[in-house]
Design an enzyme around this catalytic site. Sequence first.
Site, PDB file in Angstrom:
ATOM      1  N   GLU A   1       1.538  -1.350   0.539  1.00 33.26           N
ATOM      2  CA  GLU A   1       0.093   0.149  -0.589  1.00 33.26           C
ATOM      3  C   GLU A   1       1.316   1.109  -0.028  1.00 33.26           C
ATOM      4  OE1 GLU A   1      -2.675  -0.510   3.321  1.00 33.26           O
ATOM      5  OE2 GLU A   1      -4.034  -2.093   1.863  1.00 33.26           O
TER       6      GLU A   1
ATOM      7  N   GLU B   1      -5.806  -8.307  -0.381  1.00 34.40           N
ATOM      8  CA  GLU B   1      -6.549  -8.837   1.439  1.00 34.40           C
ATOM      9  C   GLU B   1      -7.331  -8.724   1.482  1.00 34.40           C
ATOM     10  OE1 GLU B   1      -4.143  -5.852   4.373  1.00 34.40           O
ATOM     11  OE2 GLU B   1      -1.952  -6.247   3.342  1.00 34.40           O
TER      12      GLU B   1
END
Length: 490
Positions: A121, A267
């Site tokens: 991220e 995720e």
Amino acid sequence: MAAANLGAWLCALVVVALAVLPAADALGMNWGTQATHPLSPRIVVQLLRDNGIKKVKLFDADQGTLNALAGTDIEVMVAIPNNLLDIMNDKDNARDWVRHNVSRYHFDGGVNIKYVAVGNEPFLASYNGTFDKVTFPALQNIQNALNDAGFSEIKATVPLNADVYNSPANNQVPSAGRFRTDVAPLMTQMVQFLANNSAPFTVNIYPYLSLYLSEDFPVDFAFFDGLAKPLVDGVNTYTNVFDANFDTLVSALAAVGHGDLPIVIGEVGWPTDGDKHATNALAKRFYDGLLPRLAANTGTPLRPKQYMEVYLFGLLDEDVKSVAPGAFERHWGVLRFDGQPKFPMDLTGNGQNTMLVPAKGVQYLPRTWCVYNPNAEDKSKLVENVNYACTFADCTALGLGSTCYGMDANGNASYAFNMYFQVQNQKDEACDFQALAVPTQTDPSTAACNFPIQIAASSTSSGHRRARAAPVGAAALLVLLALVQFLVSH
């Protein structure tokens, strides 16, 4: 049997075989190790195998972890942490990384490495552009190093938070999805590079966070049971935020000319503590909706009836994850820190009320707890000592809406003292707190609140880089102090 009939029979057989593959074949698990006492890789790998999990996503390339995965044929996504992205901007460093972390393990009978995650991220809006200039060059160098080493089948990808795309405020529908303005040119380049190398776009999608971040968010829209008011977008109708989020990405990809780029869900999951919506019951509701859809290849309105590669987050609770986003961060595991299941969960997607197979061979410290001493003469430093315990151990279960919320002051102090005592491997000096605490062999747990016993060293990652219980950040500490003061006075 005629050749044509034989061919048709074989095709039918393949279709049937694919149809009955268990959902676990399509499911991956995120294996995080930000814990004071992470389970040993040997135990975790056996846990994965016992539950039929054939894909795993890591957050590093730890030697002990990869050695444990060797020979299992479990597909592995190894990772380069954000703090190494700058170093990977040097081509020689990227080649060295591939040599030490891929070539060393990826061979017949070794580790079945499928992906390399470049960062985690890195374009998160809260990072304020910290990794914007170093991520794409690192991605290029790693994929080129893989290709040069003869591993072109291994794909480099960048797991991204879903905040890299959105819909405009005046038209919040999936079909209006575009990449975030500040990273749009960069995302366009990166998407083109992924497409040129037949690599997937990896994204983390969290319906729970949509609910956590907005009191106005419709609760039912976070789940898959069709109870929410639908979102209508032209000819498409959305009954859950996961599909809407996914298709917003599909639209953003289409807007830069790559609407058919493969997407991996890096995720997705639901936490079980640390917030009023982070409960076992809601986690079960979430997975009971998600897993059958994945097993049936339901897809989304823009990509209907398609297989979706998904990595659940996560496998185990991690007691030293940062709580800056929220106390729930330490409770994403479908299993407890010690590998014990929390709630019924059928990975096949068939809706069976079955528990996951627990970790085997886990050894625990003695059945001794540390609790508040009601006979303490000087209680003036109770707040100070509870604060110390919670700074170096995980007290997130005490927060508002959490499993241990609502105990009296003695119970709150006991929980804090015990968590510190366990983190410190039950050392005698870790259960004193200026004579405010005493050890006990009587379990102080309540019906709602579990006072855990920590894992013994023999079951932890002796060769793994164990996370240290570190002090919380300044902002979080102010919140913690206020919480502690409240807890010990109620």
